[in-house]
Design a protein around this motif. Structure first.
Motif, PDB file in Angstrom:
ATOM      1  N   GLY A  18      -8.127   6.392  -1.378  1.00 39.84           N
ATOM      2  CA  GLY A  18      -8.478   6.743  -2.750  1.00 39.84           C
ATOM      3  C   GLY A  18      -8.450   5.536  -3.656  1.00 39.84           C
ATOM      4  N   PHE A  19      -7.432   4.690  -3.447  1.00 42.60           N
ATOM      5  CA  PHE A  19      -7.302   3.492  -4.269  1.00 42.60           C
ATOM      6  C   PHE A  19      -8.475   2.551  -4.039  1.00 42.60           C
ATOM      7  N   ARG A  20      -8.889   2.437  -2.789  1.00 43.09           N
ATOM      8  CA  ARG A  20     -10.035   1.575  -2.476  1.00 43.09           C
ATOM      9  C   ARG A  20     -11.282   2.069  -3.213  1.00 43.09           C
ATOM     10  N   MET A  21     -11.490   3.391  -3.213  1.00 43.05           N
ATOM     11  CA  MET A  21     -12.649   3.971  -3.904  1.00 43.05           C
ATOM     12  C   MET A  21     -12.562   3.711  -5.406  1.00 43.05           C
ATOM     13  N   LEU A  22     -11.346   3.845  -5.902  1.00 45.11           N
ATOM     14  CA  LEU A  22     -11.112   3.647  -7.341  1.00 45.11           C
ATOM     15  C   LEU A  22     -11.419   2.196  -7.756  1.00 45.11           C
ATOM     16  N   VAL A  23     -10.964   1.258  -6.945  1.00 40.42           N
ATOM     17  CA  VAL A  23     -11.219  -0.158  -7.245  1.00 40.42           C
ATOM     18  C   VAL A  23     -12.723  -0.418  -7.238  1.00 40.42           C
ATOM     19  N   GLU A  24     -13.395   0.118  -6.212  1.00 44.51           N
ATOM     20  CA  GLU A  24     -14.851  -0.080  -6.111  1.00 44.51           C
ATOM     21  C   GLU A  24     -15.567   0.441  -7.346  1.00 44.51           C
ATOM     22  N   GLU A  45      -8.858 -12.329 -14.822  1.00 41.85           N
ATOM     23  CA  GLU A  45      -8.628 -12.094 -13.388  1.00 41.85           C
ATOM     24  C   GLU A  45      -7.171 -11.667 -13.150  1.00 41.85           C
ATOM     25  N   ASP A  46      -6.242 -12.400 -13.774  1.00 43.74           N
ATOM     26  CA  ASP A  46      -4.812 -12.060 -13.613  1.00 43.74           C
ATOM     27  C   ASP A  46      -4.510 -10.675 -14.170  1.00 43.74           C
ATOM     28  N   VAL A  47      -5.030 -10.423 -15.377  1.00 48.41           N
ATOM     29  CA  VAL A  47      -4.738  -9.137 -16.025  1.00 48.41           C
ATOM     30  C   VAL A  47      -5.366  -7.988 -15.217  1.00 48.41           C
ATOM     31  N   LEU A  48      -6.547  -8.234 -14.688  1.00 49.16           N
ATOM     32  CA  LEU A  48      -7.215  -7.192 -13.881  1.00 49.16           C
ATOM     33  C   LEU A  48      -6.375  -6.847 -12.650  1.00 49.16           C
ATOM     34  N   GLN A  49      -5.869  -7.872 -11.995  1.00 52.80           N
ATOM     35  CA  GLN A  49      -5.088  -7.594 -10.789  1.00 52.80           C
ATOM     36  C   GLN A  49      -3.795  -6.850 -11.138  1.00 52.80           C
ATOM     37  N   GLU A  50      -3.148  -7.267 -12.215  1.00 57.96           N
ATOM     38  CA  GLU A  50      -1.934  -6.558 -12.638  1.00 57.96           C
ATOM     39  C   GLU A  50      -2.256  -5.103 -12.966  1.00 57.96           C
ATOM     40  N   THR A  51      -3.409  -4.901 -13.602  1.00 61.53           N
ATOM     41  CA  THR A  51      -3.823  -3.539 -13.960  1.00 61.53           C
ATOM     42  C   THR A  51      -3.943  -2.671 -12.711  1.00 61.53           C
ATOM     43  N   PHE A  52      -4.631  -3.177 -11.698  1.00 57.91           N
ATOM     44  CA  PHE A  52      -4.839  -2.365 -10.502  1.00 57.91           C
ATOM     45  C   PHE A  52      -3.549  -2.158  -9.712  1.00 57.91           C
ATOM     46  N   ILE A  53      -2.685  -3.141  -9.723  1.00 57.86           N
ATOM     47  CA  ILE A  53      -1.410  -2.962  -9.013  1.00 57.86           C
ATOM     48  C   ILE A  53      -0.588  -1.884  -9.719  1.00 57.86           C
ATOM     49  N   ARG A  54      -0.623  -1.914 -11.031  1.00 56.11           N
ATOM     50  CA  ARG A  54       0.085  -0.879 -11.793  1.00 56.11           C
ATOM     51  C   ARG A  54      -0.510   0.502 -11.508  1.00 56.11           C
ATOM     52  N   ILE A  55      -1.831   0.557 -11.445  1.00 59.65           N
ATOM     53  CA  ILE A  55      -2.506   1.823 -11.129  1.00 59.65           C
ATOM     54  C   ILE A  55      -2.055   2.299  -9.737  1.00 59.65           C
ATOM     55  N   PHE A  56      -2.008   1.376  -8.797  1.00 62.57           N
ATOM     56  CA  PHE A  56      -1.607   1.727  -7.426  1.00 62.57           C
ATOM     57  C   PHE A  56      -0.178   2.282  -7.407  1.00 62.57           C
ATOM     58  N   ARG A  57       0.707   1.625  -8.171  1.00 62.19           N
ATOM     59  CA  ARG A  57       2.109   2.060  -8.197  1.00 62.19           C
ATOM     60  C   ARG A  57       2.254   3.472  -8.754  1.00 62.19           C
TER      61      ARG A  57
ATOM     62  N   GLU B  24     -16.354  -9.282  -5.141  1.00 61.95           N
ATOM     63  CA  GLU B  24     -16.045  -9.016  -3.724  1.00 61.95           C
ATOM     64  C   GLU B  24     -14.668  -9.615  -3.380  1.00 61.95           C
ATOM     65  N   ARG B  25     -14.476 -10.859  -3.821  1.00 61.31           N
ATOM     66  CA  ARG B  25     -13.202 -11.534  -3.539  1.00 61.31           C
ATOM     67  C   ARG B  25     -12.039 -10.819  -4.225  1.00 61.31           C
ATOM     68  N   MET B  26     -12.298 -10.445  -5.471  1.00 53.80           N
ATOM     69  CA  MET B  26     -11.269  -9.776  -6.264  1.00 53.80           C
ATOM     70  C   MET B  26     -10.856  -8.451  -5.625  1.00 53.80           C
ATOM     71  N   ALA B  28     -11.065  -7.583  -2.480  1.00 48.66           N
ATOM     72  CA  ALA B  28     -10.291  -7.848  -1.254  1.00 48.66           C
ATOM     73  C   ALA B  28      -8.862  -8.246  -1.607  1.00 48.66           C
ATOM     74  N   GLU B  29      -8.704  -9.098  -2.611  1.00 49.94           N
ATOM     75  CA  GLU B  29      -7.363  -9.560  -2.996  1.00 49.94           C
ATOM     76  C   GLU B  29      -6.517  -8.421  -3.551  1.00 49.94           C
ATOM     77  N   THR B  30      -7.165  -7.581  -4.370  1.00 47.73           N
ATOM     78  CA  THR B  30      -6.435  -6.463  -4.971  1.00 47.73           C
ATOM     79  C   THR B  30      -5.934  -5.510  -3.888  1.00 47.73           C
ATOM     80  N   LEU B  31      -6.801  -5.192  -2.917  1.00 48.12           N
ATOM     81  CA  LEU B  31      -6.407  -4.272  -1.853  1.00 48.12           C
ATOM     82  C   LEU B  31      -5.303  -4.886  -0.991  1.00 48.12           C
ATOM     83  N   LYS B  32      -5.399  -6.199  -0.783  1.00 45.32           N
ATOM     84  CA  LYS B  32      -4.378  -6.883   0.013  1.00 45.32           C
ATOM     85  C   LYS B  32      -3.025  -6.828  -0.716  1.00 45.32           C
ATOM     86  N   ARG B  33      -3.089  -7.093  -2.012  1.00 46.82           N
ATOM     87  CA  ARG B  33      -1.836  -7.084  -2.783  1.00 46.82           C
ATOM     88  C   ARG B  33      -1.222  -5.698  -2.845  1.00 46.82           C
TER      89      ARG B  33
END
Lengths: 178, 127
Positions: A18-24, A45-57, B24-26, B28-33
């Motif tokens: 589900g998370f993979r679909m959500l990210v896509e 880029e940093d904020v986006l990744q933090e956002t998705f990790i928070r969503i995942f949690r 694409e890179r982002m 992959a990185e997000t899913l890995k993290r």
């Protein structure tokens, strides 16, 4: 195209899938929302990744009281604020944060300076108070309804409407006078 | 000087660009993290649990070995003997647990503040 219900169902049955679909589905729109707020690509880029990790949690804590996209926008917006607030801790004033964002806009590898009008328009946006800029972005670029923006920002619809109106007026003035 | 600005002149265009292949890179990185996110969390909880169990044991020791202003009584000696026995039993019990069982046990003992580290509890847990 995946719809929100399908993503929600998959998140409940198989969180990883589900998370993979959500990210896509949401990665691009959320990146642009964040980018318009923090300006620099690297910071976005940093904020986006933090956002998705928070969503995942907190994915299993999502309740369908609001739409999935509203919930995601809310988390992304909070992450933007967290990032900008951190900047405020190291600077003296809000004006300094604005100046820093303006510098990033004017000296970035990932800004196309050939189109002066587009750059000027972003400069105009950076003269707005943070909240007005957020409301303008969510309404103008993301075309969200005032009701959804209200859920994202915890602000009354009438207040949002006046924020948007004043933001547009200030942008017009800037574009005419500069 | 222009008297008005028409938003449709610019529409939704922005000057912002991204590096090629960024999304694409982002992704992959997000899913890995996200995949990595689960493991440290478990370890962290385990460490917390162990810390909590050690803190509880230290408190019991502090309580039992606190120097008394009066002379040591037979009853106190018996208590310390009980501690020695019960600590051995706790150690023995903990050593016999798998990581997952240990985590469950710590979770349980953390959440229940009245849970005591006694041989009686351990025996009940085993049953």
């Amino acid at each position: 195209m995946m719809n929100e219900d399908k993503i929600r169902e998959t998140c409940q049955a198989n969180p990883e899938k589900g998370f993979r679909m959500l990210v896509e589905k949401y990665q691009s729109s959320i990146y642009w929302h964040i980018r318009r707020m923090v300006i620099s690509h690297e910071d976005a880029e940093d904020v986006l990744q933090e956002t998705f990790i928070r969503i995942f949690r907190y994915l299993n804590e999502f309740r369908a009281e609001s739409s999935l996209s509203t919930w995601i926008y809310r988390i992304a917006t909070n992450e933007c604020y967290r990032f900008l607030d951190k900047k405020k801790e190291t600077t003296v004033s809000t004006e300094e944060v604005q100046a820093d964002l303006m510098n990033k806009l004017m000296a970035s590898e990932y800004v196309d300076y050939d189109n002066e009008m587009e750059v000027k328009f972003q400069q105009a946006l950076l003269t707005l108070p943070e909240k007005q800029r957020l409301v303008f972005n969510l309404r103008y670029y993301d075309e969200l309804s005032y009701e959804d923006i209200s859920r994202i920002t915890d602000t009354k619809v009438d207040t949002l409407k006046s924020n948007y109106y004043f933001a547009k007026e200030k942008i017009k003035k800037y574009m005419i006078n500069n | 000087m222009k008297k008005d600005f028409d938003f449709s002149e610019i529409g939704k265009r922005t000057p912002f660009r991204t590096p090629e292949g960024f999304f694409e890179r982002m992704q992959a990185e997000t899913l890995k993290r996200a995949a990595e996110e689960k493991r440290p969390k478990k370890l962290f909880r385990l460490k917390w649990g162990i810390s909590a169990a050690l803190a509880a044991a230290a408190m019991i020791c502090g309580f039992l070995f606190y120097p008394s202003p009066t002379t040591t009584t037979t009853e106190q000696v018996a208590s310390t003997e009980w501690l020695a026995q019960s600590t051995d039993a706790v150690d023995h019990y903990v050593q016999g647990l798998s990581d997952e069982e240990l985590e469950d046990w710590i979770d349980f003992s953390e959440n229940d503040i009245f849970y005591e580290l006694t041989t009686e509890n351990l025996n009940n847990d085993e049953n």
